[in-house]
Motif scaffolding. Structure first.
Motif, short mmCIF file in Angstrom:
data_model
loop_
_atom_site.label_atom_id
_atom_site.label_comp_id
_atom_site.label_asym_id
_atom_site.label_seq_id
_atom_site.Cartn_x
_atom_site.Cartn_y
_atom_site.Cartn_z
N MET A 148 11.73 9.90 -0.11
CA MET A 148 10.69 8.95 -0.40
C MET A 148 9.77 9.55 -1.47
SD MET A 148 8.38 7.14 2.42
CE MET A 148 7.31 5.85 2.01
N THR A 149 9.56 8.84 -2.54
CA THR A 149 8.72 9.34 -3.62
C THR A 149 7.26 9.00 -3.35
OG1 THR A 149 9.00 7.32 -4.90
CG2 THR A 149 10.57 9.10 -5.30
N LYS A 150 6.40 9.85 -3.83
CA LYS A 150 4.97 9.65 -3.66
C LYS A 150 4.47 8.76 -4.79
CE LYS A 150 0.79 12.27 -2.82
NZ LYS A 150 0.19 13.60 -2.74
N LYS A 151 3.74 7.70 -4.44
CA LYS A 151 3.19 6.80 -5.45
C LYS A 151 1.89 7.37 -6.00
CE LYS A 151 5.08 2.55 -3.56
NZ LYS A 151 4.76 1.22 -3.05
N ILE A 152 1.67 7.15 -7.28
CA ILE A 152 0.46 7.63 -7.94
C ILE A 152 -0.46 6.44 -8.15
CG2 ILE A 152 -0.50 8.65 -10.03
CD1 ILE A 152 2.12 10.19 -10.34
N ASN A 153 -1.67 6.56 -7.67
CA ASN A 153 -2.67 5.52 -7.86
C ASN A 153 -3.26 5.69 -9.26
OD1 ASN A 153 -4.68 3.63 -7.74
ND2 ASN A 153 -5.57 4.37 -5.83
N LYS A 154 -3.00 4.74 -10.14
CA LYS A 154 -3.43 4.83 -11.54
C LYS A 154 -4.95 4.84 -11.67
CE LYS A 154 0.69 4.64 -13.36
NZ LYS A 154 1.27 5.71 -14.11
N LYS A 155 -5.66 4.26 -10.72
CA LYS A 155 -7.11 4.22 -10.78
C LYS A 155 -7.73 5.59 -10.57
CE LYS A 155 -7.31 -0.49 -9.08
NZ LYS A 155 -7.69 -1.34 -7.95
#
Length: 86
Positions: free
Chosen positions: A1-8
């Motif tokens: 499972m890849t970690k999502k990056i919060n662009k904010k």
């Protein structure tokens, strides 16, 4: 499972593109702000300390995030980003 990056939460001016929570420059600013708020909550606070912390915050605001990029451990590039001029 890849970690999502919060662009904010990505620091826009930083070369390294790290999260705001991991940025040392933003961390220093937060520590100053927390000290100021804690001092102001006290009944008998020293006005000189409050003025000193306010001056530090104002100086940090003028310098911007890129002021500490040269000493940042996350910065892998040789050059620090230029500060935004007004």
């Amino acid at each position: 499972m890849t970690k999502k990056i919060n662009k904010k939460k990505i620091v826009g001016i930083c070369h390294a593109g790290i999260n705001k929570t991991a940025c040392p420059s933003i961390g220093k600013t937060r520590h100053i702000r927390i000290k100021l708020l804690a001092l102001q909550r006290q009944k008998d606070f020293d006005i000189k300390k409050v003025m000193k912390l306010r001056a530090e915050l104002k100086e940090r605001k003028i310098q911007g995030i890129a002021a500490d990029c040269e000493s940042c451990g996350f910065n892998t590039s040789g050059k620090a980003p230029a500060t935004a001029t007004q």
